[in-house]
Scaffold this active site. Structure first.
Site, short mmCIF file in Angstrom:
data_model
loop_
_atom_site.label_atom_id
_atom_site.label_comp_id
_atom_site.label_asym_id
_atom_site.label_seq_id
_atom_site.Cartn_x
_atom_site.Cartn_y
_atom_site.Cartn_z
N LYS A 126 0.86 -1.19 0.00
CA LYS A 126 0.00 0.00 0.00
C LYS A 126 0.89 1.23 0.00
CE LYS A 126 -4.46 0.87 0.13
NZ LYS A 126 -5.55 -0.03 -0.31
N ASP A 166 -7.10 4.19 -4.50
CA ASP A 166 -7.71 4.01 -3.19
C ASP A 166 -8.37 5.36 -2.87
OD1 ASP A 166 -7.75 1.94 -0.81
OD2 ASP A 166 -7.37 3.86 0.15
P1 NDP Z 1 -13.04 7.50 -2.65
O1 NDP Z 1 -12.01 8.51 -2.42
O2 NDP Z 1 -13.61 7.31 -4.00
O3 NDP Z 1 -14.27 7.74 -1.67
C1 NDP Z 1 -14.09 7.75 -0.29
C2 NDP Z 1 -15.41 8.07 0.37
O4 NDP Z 1 -15.29 7.85 1.76
C3 NDP Z 1 -15.82 9.51 0.19
O5 NDP Z 1 -17.20 9.60 0.20
C4 NDP Z 1 -15.22 10.17 1.42
O6 NDP Z 1 -15.87 11.35 1.82
C5 NDP Z 1 -15.42 9.10 2.45
N1 NDP Z 1 -14.36 9.24 3.47
C6 NDP Z 1 -13.03 9.15 3.27
N2 NDP Z 1 -12.36 9.39 4.40
C7 NDP Z 1 -13.28 9.63 5.32
C8 NDP Z 1 -13.20 9.94 6.69
N3 NDP Z 1 -12.03 10.05 7.34
N4 NDP Z 1 -14.38 10.09 7.34
C9 NDP Z 1 -15.56 9.97 6.70
N5 NDP Z 1 -15.68 9.69 5.39
C10 NDP Z 1 -14.56 9.53 4.72
O7 NDP Z 1 -12.43 6.13 -2.11
P2 NDP Z 1 -12.88 4.63 -2.40
O8 NDP Z 1 -14.35 4.56 -2.60
O9 NDP Z 1 -11.99 4.08 -3.44
O10 NDP Z 1 -12.48 3.91 -1.03
C11 NDP Z 1 -13.41 3.72 0.04
C12 NDP Z 1 -12.92 2.61 0.93
O11 NDP Z 1 -12.84 1.40 0.19
C13 NDP Z 1 -11.51 2.79 1.54
O12 NDP Z 1 -11.49 2.17 2.81
C14 NDP Z 1 -10.63 2.02 0.58
O13 NDP Z 1 -9.43 1.62 1.20
C15 NDP Z 1 -11.54 0.84 0.28
N6 NDP Z 1 -11.26 0.08 -0.93
C16 NDP Z 1 -11.17 0.69 -2.14
C17 NDP Z 1 -10.96 -0.07 -3.28
C18 NDP Z 1 -10.93 0.54 -4.64
O14 NDP Z 1 -10.79 -0.22 -5.60
N7 NDP Z 1 -11.07 1.84 -4.79
C19 NDP Z 1 -10.79 -1.52 -3.20
C20 NDP Z 1 -10.98 -2.07 -1.88
C21 NDP Z 1 -11.18 -1.27 -0.81
P3 NDP Z 1 -15.16 12.77 1.56
O15 NDP Z 1 -15.36 13.07 0.12
O16 NDP Z 1 -15.86 13.72 2.48
O17 NDP Z 1 -13.72 12.58 1.93
O1 2IT Z 2 -7.79 -1.74 -0.90
C1 2IT Z 2 -7.72 -2.20 -2.05
O2 2IT Z 2 -7.81 -3.41 -2.29
C2 2IT Z 2 -7.55 -1.25 -3.16
N1 2IT Z 2 -7.51 -0.05 -2.93
C3 2IT Z 2 -7.37 -1.76 -4.57
C4 2IT Z 2 -5.94 -2.16 -4.81
C5 2IT Z 2 -5.62 -2.54 -6.22
O3 2IT Z 2 -4.43 -2.81 -6.45
O4 2IT Z 2 -6.49 -2.60 -7.09
#
Ligand code: NDP
Ligand code: 2IT
Length: 445
Positions: A126, A166
């Site tokens: 990461k 992420d």
């Molecule tokens: P984005 O940046 O697209 O969206 C994040 C969302 O979560 C936003 O709505 C944001 O709100 C909110 N958020 C972030 N930080 C906080 C916080 N400290 N408190 C409250 N709300 C918060 O990210 P993703 O959708 O890609 O990621 C969301 C989660 O999923 C994370 O935990 C990430 O690690 C996990 N994940 C992502 C993957 C991917 O492929 N993208 C794969 C697997 C897991 P705001 O706009 O106000 O910050």
């Molecule tokens: O938390 C996760 O699994 C991700 N943000 C996606 C990682 C990736 O390499 O696609």
């Protein structure tokens, strides 16, 4: 003291002030007691657990860039290459002001087991920075990404380490990062990053994959209990990549999603979230959720937290770590929740997780439930190697298949150790077993 307790104590001692990393290690190692207690002497002898909790490599670097006023700004960049026993390092880049080394280590550690569960050849890593893309111009984001990649490029490569998105890192950021990597190396190495745009080697369905995969595995879980997603009421937190495509697939499968949120507030839309409006607000205009009621005057916007107080059948936390507390877990249960599946990484606190497990709420931990994203990243790598893109249907079908098999694996692992229905244990054990086999086969490194 047992071997596991010694290693947990050592992690806390040697990694001070990193509570999220401690939490992730503790949860995994607690699940592994059933294995380690039977093999303690052999595992101690080769320091298996010490090697498991120590990243292979940690990189921390300065990222200087210039804002639109001409002011130079300095952020810190990180890449933690945790474990490459089963494949090249793989995992996302988080851009958020809360990022620090402990957060990146917790995410990298989780990624090791998640990637193992996909069944694909990817190790765990990461990275990220405390840079906040929110409110920055495209030029500022580009300048940051170019500076970040100028250092990161020394450590990554399609067979070495393959970053992706992420929190805060989406298609725009991946594009700028890829462009800079290509400029520095002078070669078009498609497989060095995933989550790329479709015009230069990205995979169809990668954008949707985490959210879709979350729903595929949730559906599979419900089916084992004779339940269906259709007509269920669902709460989702977050309004980013994972949340949006979780809502999309939940709706396609006939469920009604009534909430979403960001870090300022949350939406309750009793008629069901208007996905087209949400995409316009978040993906096109990059606005805050306060804009939602302009599209849907009957929906409610509440500032602060509150998503988990809404009565639902299924809860899908898709925002960030430790966003769902013990009080939230109690409220969900009191309101009759059937299942909780984590789209985010470690969104439930340890107390909330234990409460779900002890009180008969079906619970899928993030390292299993959100593995569809990284699994599809690995499918993107395959397409890049093959130099041939696959159709949306091909990728989506493979994703569904991976999630169904992943569920079967964690279910089986839990049963094998007499922990039927405990998918936290099942995921940690099944993820660990493959990594352990590979580490043992490769000698002491
Ligand atoms: P984005 O940046 O697209 O969206 C994040 C969302 O979560 C936003 O709505 C944001 O709100 C909110 N958020 C972030 N930080 C906080 C916080 N400290 N408190 C409250 N709300 C918060 O990210 P993703 O959708 O890609 O990621 C969301 C989660 O999923 C994370 O935990 C990430 O690690 C996990 N994940 C992502 C993957 C991917 O492929 N993208 C794969 C697997 C897991 P705001 O706009 O106000 O910050
Ligand atoms: O938390 C996760 O699994 C991700 N943000 C996606 C990682 C990736 O390499 O696609």
């Amino acid at each position: 003291m047992s071997y596991i307790d010694e290693v947990i104590a050592q992690v806390i001692r040697e990694n001070p002030a990193e509570p999220e990393f401690h939490q992730a290690v503790r949860e995994v190692l607690d699940s592994l007691r059933v294995i380690v207690d039977r093999n303690e002497a052999a595992m101690r002898r080769v320091a298996l657990l010490e090697r498991l909790v120590n990243p292979e490599r940690q990189i921390k670097f300065r990222v200087s860039w210039t804002d639109d006023s001409g002011q130079v700004r300095v952020n810190t960049g990180y890449r933690v290459q945790f474990n490459s026993a089963i494949g090249p390092f793989k995992g996302g880049l988080r851009l958020h002001p809360s990022v620090n080394l402990g957060i990146i280590k917790f995410l990298g550690f989780e990624q090791v087991f998640k990637n193992s569960l996909t069944g694909l050849p990817i190790g765990g890593a990461k990275g990220g920075s405390d840079f906040d893309p929110k409110g920055k111009s495209d030029r500022e984001v580009m300048d940051f990404c170019q500076s970040f990649m100028t250092e990161l490029c020394k450590y990554i490569g399609e067979d070495t380490d393959v970053p992706a998105g992420d929190i805060g890192t989406g298609a725009r950021e991946i594009g700028f990062l890829f462009g800079q990597y290509k400029r520095i190396t002078g070669s078009f190495e498609g497989g060095v990053l995933t989550g790329k745009g479709l015009s230069y080697g990205g995979s169809l369905a990668r954008r949707e994959a985490t959210g879709y995969g979350l729903l595929y595995i949730t559906r599979q879980l419900l089916r084992t209990r004779g339940l269906e997603l259709a007509d269920k009421t669902v709460s989702v937190s977050g309004a980013g990549n994972v949340a949006i495509y979780a809502i999309e697939k939940a709706q396609q499968l006939g469920a009604k999603v009534v909430t979403c949120s960001d870090s300022n507030g949350w939406i309750y839309d009793p008629e069901g979230i208007d996905l087209a409006a949400l995409k316009t607000i978040k993906e096109v205009r990059r606005q805050r959720l306060t804009a939602y009621t302009d599209f849907r005057p009957n929906a409610e916007y509440h500032s602060g937290r509150g998503v988990w107080q809404v009565p639902v059948d299924i809860a899908l936390p898709c925002a960030t770590q430790n966003e769902l507390t013990l009080d939230d877990a109690r409220a969900l249960k009191a309101n009759g929740v059937l299942a909780v599946a984590e789209g985010a990484n470690m969104p439930s606190t340890r107390e909330a997780t234990d409460y779900f497990l002890e009180n008969g709420v079906l619970f899928l931990p993030g390292k299993a439930a959100n593995a569809g994203g990284v699994a599809t990243s690995a499918l993107e790598m395959s397409q890049n190697s093959e130099r041939r893109p696959w159709s949306f249907e091909t990728v989506d079908h493979k994703l569904e298949d991976i999630m169904i098999r992943l569920f079967a694996n964690i279910d089986e692992a839990a049963r094998t150790y007499g922990l039927e229905g405990n998918y936290v244990a099942g995921a940690n054990i099944a993820g660990f077993e493959r990594v352990r086999a590979a580490m043992n086969a490769q000698g002491i490194i």
